[in-house]
Design an enzyme around this catalytic site. Structure first.
Site, PDB file in Angstrom:
ATOM      1  N   LYS A 116       0.792  -1.367   0.039  1.00  0.00           N
ATOM      2  CA  LYS A 116      -0.060  -0.042  -0.099  1.00  0.00           C
ATOM      3  C   LYS A 116       0.829   1.195  -0.188  1.00  0.00           C
ATOM      4  O   LYS A 116       0.577   2.142  -0.645  1.00  0.00           O
ATOM      5  CB  LYS A 116      -0.892   0.167   1.303  1.00  0.00           C
ATOM      6  CG  LYS A 116      -2.011  -0.902   1.155  1.00  0.00           C
ATOM      7  CD  LYS A 116      -3.021  -0.635   2.350  1.00  0.00           C
ATOM      8  CE  LYS A 116      -3.759  -1.886   2.566  1.00  0.00           C
ATOM      9  NZ  LYS A 116      -4.567  -2.596   1.937  1.00  0.00           N
ATOM     10  N   LYS A 158      -2.492   2.119   9.032  1.00  0.00           N
ATOM     11  CA  LYS A 158      -2.811   0.666   8.264  1.00  0.00           C
ATOM     12  C   LYS A 158      -1.442  -0.046   7.932  1.00  0.00           C
ATOM     13  O   LYS A 158      -0.464   0.567   7.742  1.00  0.00           O
ATOM     14  CB  LYS A 158      -3.064   1.260   6.952  1.00  0.00           C
ATOM     15  CG  LYS A 158      -4.670   1.309   6.553  1.00  0.00           C
ATOM     16  CD  LYS A 158      -5.187   1.354   5.004  1.00  0.00           C
ATOM     17  CE  LYS A 158      -6.377   2.092   4.749  1.00  0.00           C
ATOM     18  NZ  LYS A 158      -6.564   2.233   3.448  1.00  0.00           N
ATOM     19  N   GLY A 164      -7.724  -7.783   2.899  1.00  0.00           N
ATOM     20  CA  GLY A 164      -8.668  -8.200   3.654  1.00  0.00           C
ATOM     21  C   GLY A 164      -9.390  -7.625   4.991  1.00  0.00           C
ATOM     22  O   GLY A 164      -9.829  -8.180   5.880  1.00  0.00           O
ATOM     23  N   GLY A 165      -9.086  -6.243   5.144  1.00  0.00           N
ATOM     24  CA  GLY A 165      -9.651  -5.402   6.321  1.00  0.00           C
ATOM     25  C   GLY A 165      -8.721  -5.609   7.565  1.00  0.00           C
ATOM     26  O   GLY A 165      -9.120  -5.021   8.402  1.00  0.00           O
ATOM     27  N   GLU A 275      -9.483   1.116  -6.501  1.00  0.00           N
ATOM     28  CA  GLU A 275     -10.439   1.209  -5.492  1.00  0.00           C
ATOM     29  C   GLU A 275     -10.075   2.790  -4.911  1.00  0.00           C
ATOM     30  O   GLU A 275      -9.098   3.201  -4.496  1.00  0.00           O
ATOM     31  CB  GLU A 275     -10.363   0.282  -4.329  1.00  0.00           C
ATOM     32  CG  GLU A 275     -10.435  -1.165  -4.547  1.00  0.00           C
ATOM     33  CD  GLU A 275     -10.559  -2.014  -3.495  1.00  0.00           C
ATOM     34  OE1 GLU A 275     -11.304  -2.903  -3.667  1.00  0.00           O
ATOM     35  OE2 GLU A 275      -9.936  -1.871  -2.665  1.00  0.00           O
ATOM     36  N   ARG A 296      -6.344  -7.872 -10.752  1.00  0.00           N
ATOM     37  CA  ARG A 296      -7.176  -9.027 -11.161  1.00  0.00           C
ATOM     38  C   ARG A 296      -8.338  -8.720 -11.213  1.00  0.00           C
ATOM     39  O   ARG A 296      -8.810  -7.706 -11.344  1.00  0.00           O
ATOM     40  CB  ARG A 296      -6.935  -9.903 -10.017  1.00  0.00           C
ATOM     41  CG  ARG A 296      -7.680  -9.159  -8.651  1.00  0.00           C
ATOM     42  CD  ARG A 296      -7.856 -10.218  -7.467  1.00  0.00           C
ATOM     43  NE  ARG A 296      -7.994  -9.551  -6.320  1.00  0.00           N
ATOM     44  CZ  ARG A 296      -9.049  -9.126  -5.821  1.00  0.00           C
ATOM     45  NH1 ARG A 296     -10.115  -9.163  -6.200  1.00  0.00           N
ATOM     46  NH2 ARG A 296      -9.161  -8.590  -4.571  1.00  0.00           N
TER      47      ARG A 296
HETATM   48  P1  ADP Z   1     -13.060  -7.929  -4.465  1.00  0.00           P
HETATM   49  O1  ADP Z   1     -12.581  -8.940  -5.509  1.00  0.00           O
HETATM   50  O2  ADP Z   1     -14.100  -7.196  -4.943  1.00  0.00           O
HETATM   51  O3  ADP Z   1     -11.921  -7.050  -3.657  1.00  0.00           O
HETATM   52  P2  ADP Z   1     -13.204  -9.272  -1.967  1.00  0.00           P
HETATM   53  O4  ADP Z   1     -12.098  -8.279  -1.595  1.00  0.00           O
HETATM   54  O5  ADP Z   1     -14.250  -9.409  -1.169  1.00  0.00           O
HETATM   55  O6  ADP Z   1     -13.913  -8.853  -3.261  1.00  0.00           O
HETATM   56  O7  ADP Z   1     -12.797 -10.616  -2.426  1.00  0.00           O
HETATM   57  C1  ADP Z   1     -11.604 -10.999  -3.007  1.00  0.00           C
HETATM   58  C2  ADP Z   1     -10.722 -11.800  -1.876  1.00  0.00           C
HETATM   59  O8  ADP Z   1     -11.631 -12.809  -1.452  1.00  0.00           O
HETATM   60  C3  ADP Z   1      -9.763 -12.426  -2.613  1.00  0.00           C
HETATM   61  O9  ADP Z   1      -8.518 -11.921  -2.960  1.00  0.00           O
HETATM   62  C4  ADP Z   1      -9.680 -13.911  -1.906  1.00  0.00           C
HETATM   63  O10 ADP Z   1      -8.792 -13.542  -0.750  1.00  0.00           O
HETATM   64  C5  ADP Z   1     -10.905 -14.019  -1.288  1.00  0.00           C
HETATM   65  N1  ADP Z   1     -11.733 -15.026  -2.049  1.00  0.00           N
HETATM   66  C6  ADP Z   1     -13.125 -14.877  -2.287  1.00  0.00           C
HETATM   67  N2  ADP Z   1     -13.511 -15.967  -2.778  1.00  0.00           N
HETATM   68  C7  ADP Z   1     -12.669 -16.707  -3.350  1.00  0.00           C
HETATM   69  C8  ADP Z   1     -12.565 -17.957  -4.014  1.00  0.00           C
HETATM   70  N3  ADP Z   1     -13.422 -18.390  -4.604  1.00  0.00           N
HETATM   71  N4  ADP Z   1     -11.191 -18.533  -4.072  1.00  0.00           N
HETATM   72  C9  ADP Z   1     -10.164 -18.097  -3.487  1.00  0.00           C
HETATM   73  N5  ADP Z   1     -10.365 -16.741  -3.003  1.00  0.00           N
HETATM   74  C10 ADP Z   1     -11.562 -16.312  -2.661  1.00  0.00           C
HETATM   75  P1  ADP Z   2      -7.992  -3.939   2.265  1.00  0.00           P
HETATM   76  O1  ADP Z   2      -6.625  -4.280   1.467  1.00  0.00           O
HETATM   77  O2  ADP Z   2      -7.956  -4.809   3.574  1.00  0.00           O
HETATM   78  O3  ADP Z   2      -9.070  -4.146   1.275  1.00  0.00           O
HETATM   79  P2  ADP Z   2      -8.231  -1.171   2.029  1.00  0.00           P
HETATM   80  O4  ADP Z   2      -7.173  -0.186   2.211  1.00  0.00           O
HETATM   81  O5  ADP Z   2      -8.815  -1.261   0.482  1.00  0.00           O
HETATM   82  O6  ADP Z   2      -7.768  -2.606   2.831  1.00  0.00           O
HETATM   83  O7  ADP Z   2      -9.665  -0.648   2.929  1.00  0.00           O
HETATM   84  C1  ADP Z   2     -10.811  -1.579   3.230  1.00  0.00           C
HETATM   85  C2  ADP Z   2     -11.889  -0.733   3.506  1.00  0.00           C
HETATM   86  O8  ADP Z   2     -11.527  -0.034   4.791  1.00  0.00           O
HETATM   87  C3  ADP Z   2     -12.348   0.237   2.777  1.00  0.00           C
HETATM   88  O9  ADP Z   2     -13.242  -0.538   1.831  1.00  0.00           O
HETATM   89  C4  ADP Z   2     -13.100   1.021   3.604  1.00  0.00           C
HETATM   90  O10 ADP Z   2     -14.363   0.672   4.167  1.00  0.00           O
HETATM   91  C5  ADP Z   2     -12.099   1.316   4.617  1.00  0.00           C
HETATM   92  N1  ADP Z   2     -11.063   2.261   4.679  1.00  0.00           N
HETATM   93  C6  ADP Z   2     -10.095   2.246   4.101  1.00  0.00           C
HETATM   94  N2  ADP Z   2      -9.428   3.539   4.108  1.00  0.00           N
HETATM   95  C7  ADP Z   2     -10.095   4.131   4.877  1.00  0.00           C
HETATM   96  C8  ADP Z   2     -10.016   5.885   5.365  1.00  0.00           C
HETATM   97  N3  ADP Z   2      -8.845   6.358   4.857  1.00  0.00           N
HETATM   98  N4  ADP Z   2     -10.978   6.070   5.879  1.00  0.00           N
HETATM   99  C9  ADP Z   2     -12.196   5.443   6.321  1.00  0.00           C
HETATM  100  N5  ADP Z   2     -12.340   4.131   5.825  1.00  0.00           N
HETATM  101  C10 ADP Z   2     -11.157   3.666   5.347  1.00  0.00           C
HETATM  102 MG    MG Z   3      -9.488  -3.286  -0.619  1.00  0.00          MG
END
Ligand code: ADP
Ligand code: ADP
Ligand code: MG
Length: 665
Positions: A116, A158, A164-165, A275, A296
């Protein structure tokens, strides 16, 4: 074009990729683990190769085995799906090294967007707007604190390697900063073996809006508009839609351009998603900031396919084959409104805890699979499949496409009402409450929508009692007349059809009810007494669905017998009805060689008998609690209790013997 590709994934995305490949005349190879030997994705492909045990690290992440499978079957390219190896630069390189095409971006692009902090520095240089924050190398706690102070609280700490949150901490004041930093670093080290952090302003009332981008090897880049993924639980998406409600054409254009700049900075090839987090100040304009790029195909890509009419997997295959994008930005139009709901095996009532179990019954709405349609169903799970703890809990994605948002909402509500799942916890009712809830309906979106609407979303299902009672009675009578074969109600003997006599039933779930009912001699009708007298008649339709008339109103109900009673599905929702028929013994209790066994795993919360007690048929022996529901264990016949195998408060497994009953006769 490739003659044959290997799909290095499982579940719905493997089936999804196979569907497009088949349509294009491309042969497919599946890979599978021990747990997936019978999985739909294996059957969806022309060939399949076993790659190891259930645990992903021993199978789906074993790239040497996957490359060996490609070699063995002559696959020319590998589609990684999402998750697993899809964002693994080393795997992409390994493919290149053995002359197999990786269907995705270059290893360099994956790497550049992998961390990140690093990707944010790259984006800053490319002029992409970032959340105000610190993304530098200096990790000295005192220095980081001074940065946080300068940004202004609340801030978000972060993990740079996070995903994955995980590895995120909100800090609301300067005093709390150092403790939160330590906690975040600990979590980051444990989860990602890298404790570097970045700090950014915590955006208030944020929305998650992302842009789909596509590049080819000729250097062409386009975007396919946005998806709003603000409805999240545990920082994971639940509902996704396009277009994003309230997004002005100017902001759409600006976000599209920013996403293209992000992609251009890494010479992006293939499908990717940029995103953004969108700020919605109480008064003032919405503003957007880069969050991360996923290199991806995204889970929610069908929403984009619906509004653009473009098959993104087809584009991925063409681009990987070296072809240029089939059209320019100006040729890409959006039409209508699409919404996706992720149907998962989980318990919304328990913090969305993932659930496992067997999908005993799965009835779908009228829909198309893996292809654009008003109602689309993408799934790698069929009836009878087991949702195991090894993989993710997604059962299916339901995607609807209407002319307008309100039409899409209505279609989603209808499709969910016709999605009938029995056998394990799932979120179908929760999703319905969500799409009908006050905030989603009016597009009052931000990432805390689910917490905000909790009172509405987690409220108990309230269905008209005379309808579900009628459904349960019809199921009972049908089972007695042997229409429903193999139903547990049939297992208990002693009941003969009784013409016009009055019978009494005790319904214990969802509400405690005593129902008196009469079955006249002509078939297909009955009467029952609740608050008032109700007249019921019915006609069987296909399998477990019935056209039932209650007091002159007809509707179709699905009645799915289960161990402890019946699940009644109707337009308004569904309900699990547990019935005890004093004449017929207890439902959900099998009398096995004089012993009584637990109908499900659970805890014994009441014990009403002791060894030596004489009981009559229908007497309460014990009460069990499982899945937040109480189940009463009744004596199936008269007898003497000769043994009790458990104690009050004890946890018992499904099928465990509970007590021994010796028949009187
Ligand atoms: P998005 O693709 O919209 O970011 P998410 O972040 O919720 O959706 O889900 C993507 C992540 O979820 C993948 O990077 C993986 O870690 C996990 N995941 C979900 N479904 C699968 C699956 N069928 N096989 C493997 N990983 C999966
Ligand atoms: P991950 O790699 O775990 O998906 P992200 O950076 O994409 O991490 O953030 C995941 C979620 O966390 C976002 O979809 C949003 O809901 C929340 N988030 C991330 N950054 C911020 C921010 N600066 N302020 C408020 N919410 C945030
Ligand atoms: Mg994300």
């Amino acid at each position: 074009m490739f003659k044959k590709i290997l799909i290095a994934n499982r579940g719905e995305i493997a089936c999804r990729v196979a569907a497009t490949a088949r349509r294009m005349g491309i042969q497919t190879v599946a890979v599978y683990s021990d747990a997936d030997a019978q999985a739909p994705h294996v059957r969806a492909c022309d060939e399949a190769v076993h790659i190891g045990p259930a645990d992903p690290k021993d199978s789906y992440l074993q790239w040497e085995r996957i490359l060996a499978a490609a070699e063995k079957t002559g696959a020319q390219a590998i589609h990684p799906g999402y998750g697993f190896l899809s964002e693994n630069a080393a795997f992409a390189k390994a493919c290149e090294a053995v002359g197999v095409t990786f269907i995705g971006p270059s290893p360099a692009a994956i790497e550049a967007m992998g961390l990140k902090a690093q990707s944010k520095r790259l984006m800053a240089a490319a002029g992409v707007p970032l959340v105000p924050g610190y993304h530098g190398d200096n990790q000295d706690p005192g220095y980081l604190k001074s940065q946080a102070d300068a940004i202004g609280y609340p801030v978000l700490v972060k993990a740079s390697a996070g995903g994955g949150g995980k590895g995120m901490r909100i800090v609301s004041s300067s005093d709390a900063f150092l403790d939160a930093l330590q906690a975040c670093k600990r979590e980051a080290l444990n989860s990602f073996a890298n404790d570097d952090v970045l700090i950014e302003k915590y955006v208030q009332r944020p929305r998650h809006i992302e842009i789909q981008v596509f590049g080819d090897t000729q250097g062409n880049l386009v975007h396919l508009f946005e998806r709003d993924c603000s409805v999240q639980r545990r920082h994971q998406k639940v509902l996704e839609e396009s277009p994003a409600p309230g997004l002005t054409p100017e902001m759409r254009e600006a976000m599209g351009q920013a996403a293209l700049a992000a992609a251009r900075a890494v010479h992006y090839v293939g499908a990717g998603t940029v995103e953004f987090i969108v700020e919605q100040p109480a008064n003032g304009e919405m503003d957007f900031f880069f969050m991360e790029m996923n290199t991806r195909l995204q889970v929610e890509h069908p929403v984009t396919e619906a509004i653009t009419g473009i098959d993104l997997v087809e584009w991925q295959l063409c681009v990987a084959n070296g072809e240029s994008l089939p059209c320019d930005q100006s040729d890409i139009r959006m039409h209508g409104h699409a919404i996706e709901a992720r149907i998962c095996a989980e318990n919304p009532q328990q913090q969305f805890l993932p659930a496992t179990g067997t999908v005993m019954r799965l009835a779908l709405p009228a829909c198309a699979q893996f292809t654009v349609a008003p109602i689309r169903w993408d799934s790698g799970v069929t009836q009878g499949d087991r949702i195991s703890p090894h993989y993710d809990s997604m059962i299916a994605k339901l995607i609807v496409h209407g002319e307008t948002r309100s039409q899409a909402l209505a279609l989603m509500d209808q499709a969910l009402s016709e999605t009938h799942i029995v056998g394990l916890h799932h979120n179908v009712h929760f999703l319905r409450a969500l799409v009908n809830g006050p905030s989603f309906k009016t597009a009052d979106l931000d990432t805390s929508l689910i917490e905000r609407d909790a009172a509405h979303l987690f409220a108990a299902n309230r269905l008209p009692v005379h309808w579900w009672a009628a459904g349960a009675l019809v199921a009972l009578i049908a089972s007695e007349q042997s229409v429903v074969k193999g139903h547990p109600w049939l297992a208990a003997d002693g009941w003969q059809p009784m013409g016009g006599a009055t019978r009494h039933l005790h319904v214990t779930a969802p509400t405690d009810l005593q129902v008196a009912f009469w079955v006249p001699s002509e078939p297909g009708c009955l009467r029952f007494q609740l608050d008032a007298l109700h007249e019921v008649s019915w006609v069987p339709l296909a399998q477990d669905s019935w056209r039932i008339t209650v007091d002159g109103v007809q509707q179709t109900l699905r009645l799915v017998p289960c161990r402890s009673g019946v699940t009644v599905f109707m337009r308004e929702g569904s309900v699990d009805v547990t019935i005890q028929d004093p004449l017929n013994g207890a439902f959900g209790v099998d009398a096995v060689a004089g012993g009584l066994t637990a109908p499900m795993p659970g805890k014994v919360v009441a014990l009403r008998v002791a060894v030596g007690d004489r009981v009559a048929a229908g007497d309460v022996l014990a009460v069990m609690e499982a899945m937040k529901m109480e189940h009463t264990i009744l004596a199936p016949g008269a007898g003497v209790v000769t043994d009790v195998f458990f104690q009050l408060g004890e946890q018992v497994a499904e099928g465990d013997a509970l007590l021994q009953l010796e028949s009187e006769s």
